[in-house]
Scaffold this active site. Sequence first.
Site, PDB file in Angstrom:
ATOM      1  NE  ARG A  47      -3.622  -2.666   1.146  1.00 48.61           N
ATOM      2  CZ  ARG A  47      -4.432  -3.112   0.244  1.00 48.61           C
ATOM      3  NH1 ARG A  47      -4.894  -2.428  -0.477  1.00 48.61           N
ATOM      4  NH2 ARG A  47      -4.920  -4.477   0.662  1.00 48.61           N
TER       5      ARG A  47
ATOM      6  CB  THR B 233       8.051  -4.513   2.141  1.00 46.95           C
ATOM      7  OG1 THR B 233       7.215  -5.140   2.900  1.00 46.95           O
ATOM      8  CG2 THR B 233       7.859  -4.966   0.643  1.00 46.95           C
TER       9      THR B 233
ATOM     10  CE  LYS C 157       9.977  -4.356   6.518  1.00 49.66           C
ATOM     11  NZ  LYS C 157       9.103  -3.923   7.635  1.00 49.66           N
TER      12      LYS C 157
ATOM     13  CG  ASP D 115       8.895  -1.179  10.157  1.00 48.98           C
ATOM     14  OD1 ASP D 115       8.194  -0.615   9.373  1.00 48.98           O
ATOM     15  OD2 ASP D 115       9.548  -2.232   9.831  1.00 48.98           O
TER      16      ASP D 115
ATOM     17  CB  ALA E 138       8.492 -13.664  18.976  1.00 52.07           C
TER      18      ALA E 138
ATOM     19  N   GLY F  69       8.774 -10.271  12.785  1.00 48.43           N
ATOM     20  CA  GLY F  69       9.663  -8.881  12.485  1.00 48.43           C
ATOM     21  C   GLY F  69       8.994  -7.843  13.069  1.00 48.43           C
TER      22      GLY F  69
ATOM     23  CB  THR G 213       7.792 -20.892  19.059  1.00 47.40           C
ATOM     24  OG1 THR G 213       6.851 -21.168  18.250  1.00 47.40           O
ATOM     25  CG2 THR G 213       9.107 -21.584  19.149  1.00 47.40           C
TER      26      THR G 213
ATOM     27  NE  ARG H 113      10.004 -16.109  14.928  1.00 47.65           N
ATOM     28  CZ  ARG H 113       8.850 -15.942  14.121  1.00 47.65           C
ATOM     29  NH1 ARG H 113       7.834 -16.434  14.333  1.00 47.65           N
ATOM     30  NH2 ARG H 113       8.933 -15.245  13.229  1.00 47.65           N
TER      31      ARG H 113
ATOM     32  N   GLY I  97      -4.413  -0.951  13.388  1.00 50.45           N
ATOM     33  CA  GLY I  97      -3.102  -1.221  12.557  1.00 50.45           C
ATOM     34  C   GLY I  97      -2.621  -0.219  11.640  1.00 50.45           C
TER      35      GLY I  97
HETATM   36  P1  ATR Z   1       5.704 -10.704  10.958  1.00 51.07           P
HETATM   37  O1  ATR Z   1       7.000 -10.950  10.623  1.00 51.07           O
HETATM   38  O2  ATR Z   1       4.821 -10.092  10.112  1.00 51.07           O
HETATM   39  O3  ATR Z   1       5.664  -9.960  12.566  1.00 51.07           O
HETATM   40  P2  ATR Z   1       5.742 -13.665  11.323  1.00 51.07           P
HETATM   41  O4  ATR Z   1       7.228 -13.762  11.633  1.00 51.07           O
HETATM   42  O5  ATR Z   1       5.063 -14.700  10.512  1.00 51.07           O
HETATM   43  O6  ATR Z   1       5.187 -12.259  11.353  1.00 51.07           O
HETATM   44  O7  ATR Z   1       5.348 -14.130  13.014  1.00 51.07           O
HETATM   45  C1  ATR Z   1       3.919 -14.190  13.601  1.00 51.07           C
HETATM   46  C2  ATR Z   1       3.801 -14.352  14.916  1.00 51.07           C
HETATM   47  O8  ATR Z   1       2.595 -14.936  15.005  1.00 51.07           O
HETATM   48  C3  ATR Z   1       4.630 -15.260  15.509  1.00 51.07           C
HETATM   49  O9  ATR Z   1       4.930 -14.811  16.673  1.00 51.07           O
HETATM   50  C4  ATR Z   1       3.711 -16.740  15.571  1.00 51.07           C
HETATM   51  O10 ATR Z   1       4.083 -17.273  16.965  1.00 51.07           O
HETATM   52  P3  ATR Z   1       5.533 -18.429  16.640  1.00 51.07           P
HETATM   53  O11 ATR Z   1       6.590 -17.746  16.711  1.00 51.07           O
HETATM   54  O12 ATR Z   1       5.207 -19.443  17.596  1.00 51.07           O
HETATM   55  O13 ATR Z   1       5.369 -19.070  15.299  1.00 51.07           O
HETATM   56  C5  ATR Z   1       2.485 -16.081  15.984  1.00 51.07           C
HETATM   57  N1  ATR Z   1       1.430 -17.013  15.551  1.00 51.07           N
HETATM   58  C6  ATR Z   1       1.002 -17.510  14.334  1.00 51.07           C
HETATM   59  N2  ATR Z   1      -0.090 -18.164  14.267  1.00 51.07           N
HETATM   60  C7  ATR Z   1      -0.260 -18.362  15.867  1.00 51.07           C
HETATM   61  C8  ATR Z   1      -1.281 -19.104  16.484  1.00 51.07           C
HETATM   62  N3  ATR Z   1      -2.118 -20.145  15.932  1.00 51.07           N
HETATM   63  N4  ATR Z   1      -0.990 -19.213  17.853  1.00 51.07           N
HETATM   64  C9  ATR Z   1      -0.248 -18.219  18.637  1.00 51.07           C
HETATM   65  N5  ATR Z   1       0.509 -17.488  18.002  1.00 51.07           N
HETATM   66  C10 ATR Z   1       0.768 -17.469  16.614  1.00 51.07           C
END
Ligand code: ATR
Length: 296
Positions: free
Chosen positions: A25, A71, A75, A114, A139, A141, A164, A167, A250
């Site tokens: 966007r 993006t 990054k 960001d 946790a 990006g 996790t 992570r 957001g």
């Molecule tokens: P971005 O980089 O855009 O912030 P991402 O790297 O895909 O996104 O991270 C997605 C986040 O959503 C992660 O913290 C993920 O948790 P994990 O590190 O355990 O994978 C979290 N997430 C995605 N699906 C989830 C679910 N069903 N329950 C809890 N956390 C979830």
Amino acid sequence: MSTAAEVPQGPRKVCVIGWPVEHSRSPTIHNTWLARYGVDGEYTKLAVTPEELADTIRYLPSLGFRGANVTVPHKEAAFEALAPFVDPPAERLQAVNTIYRDPDTGEIRGTNTDGIGFWTHLQQSVPGFSGRTAVVLGAGGAARAIVDVLETEGRMKVRLVNRTVARAASMVADIDAKATVYGWDQIDHALEGADLLVNTTTLGMAGQPDLEIDLAPLSDTAVVYDIVYVPLETRLLKAAAARGLKTVDGLGMLLWQAAPGFARWFGIEVTSEDVDAARALIEADLAGETDTEKDS
Ligand code: ATR
């Protein structure tokens, strides 16, 4: 209001580099602002593969670009390509989302807006916001930039909750944060008395499961901020509003991370009216997409 005549000399094109990049966007935002300020420039999308990234960054000026946004998924690689010519937030996050030319040295530099985009939108939405304790869910990006700005600008204690745990722990170590890490099963404990809750997970996004948590342990004056913007009003934000809490959506983070880049490239500080104008266009666009989804 600034005029085109005040824009520093040099190429007038800027782009967003991604792979894929079609969903971005950013062109809507920057082209709206270019038009509002009468700048004869253009903001385009540039689809760049991981293999092409370093050369693309190196040759940006000869390709006619004044600067760029970076993006997903580039990054971190952009940081590698630009270091040591990076600003402190990019250095801490080891990720670059904005590339510009330093007017004094002529160097091509990387920064990361960001976190400040997240923080500015919070301050605009809840003027004077301050608090002691923030809970960040996720946790990835986006969480990195948000935890960093909450600790550095907001001087808040951060509780980082992730499915996790390992992570989250390695993220805290990577960015040299002070945040305390919690597992998803400890979420009630993490929320206890917190002044700010931020969702950075994909839960609640269109096509993903909802984020369903009990907001009761939060402070009565807490703010709930969901960085998901499709849909704009997530189930989390509806639940927060129903509990009488202030909510922040957001879309503003995306808009306010764009503002410092625009200032670096064109020397123009956009106003909240400029942000609102770009926001209205993106909202209309999102509504159109939702209609198409319903139609198909
Ligand atoms: P971005 O980089 O855009 O912030 P991402 O790297 O895909 O996104 O991270 C997605 C986040 O959503 C992660 O913290 C993920 O948790 P994990 O590190 O355990 O994978 C979290 N997430 C995605 N699906 C989830 C679910 N069903 N329950 C809890 N956390 C979830």
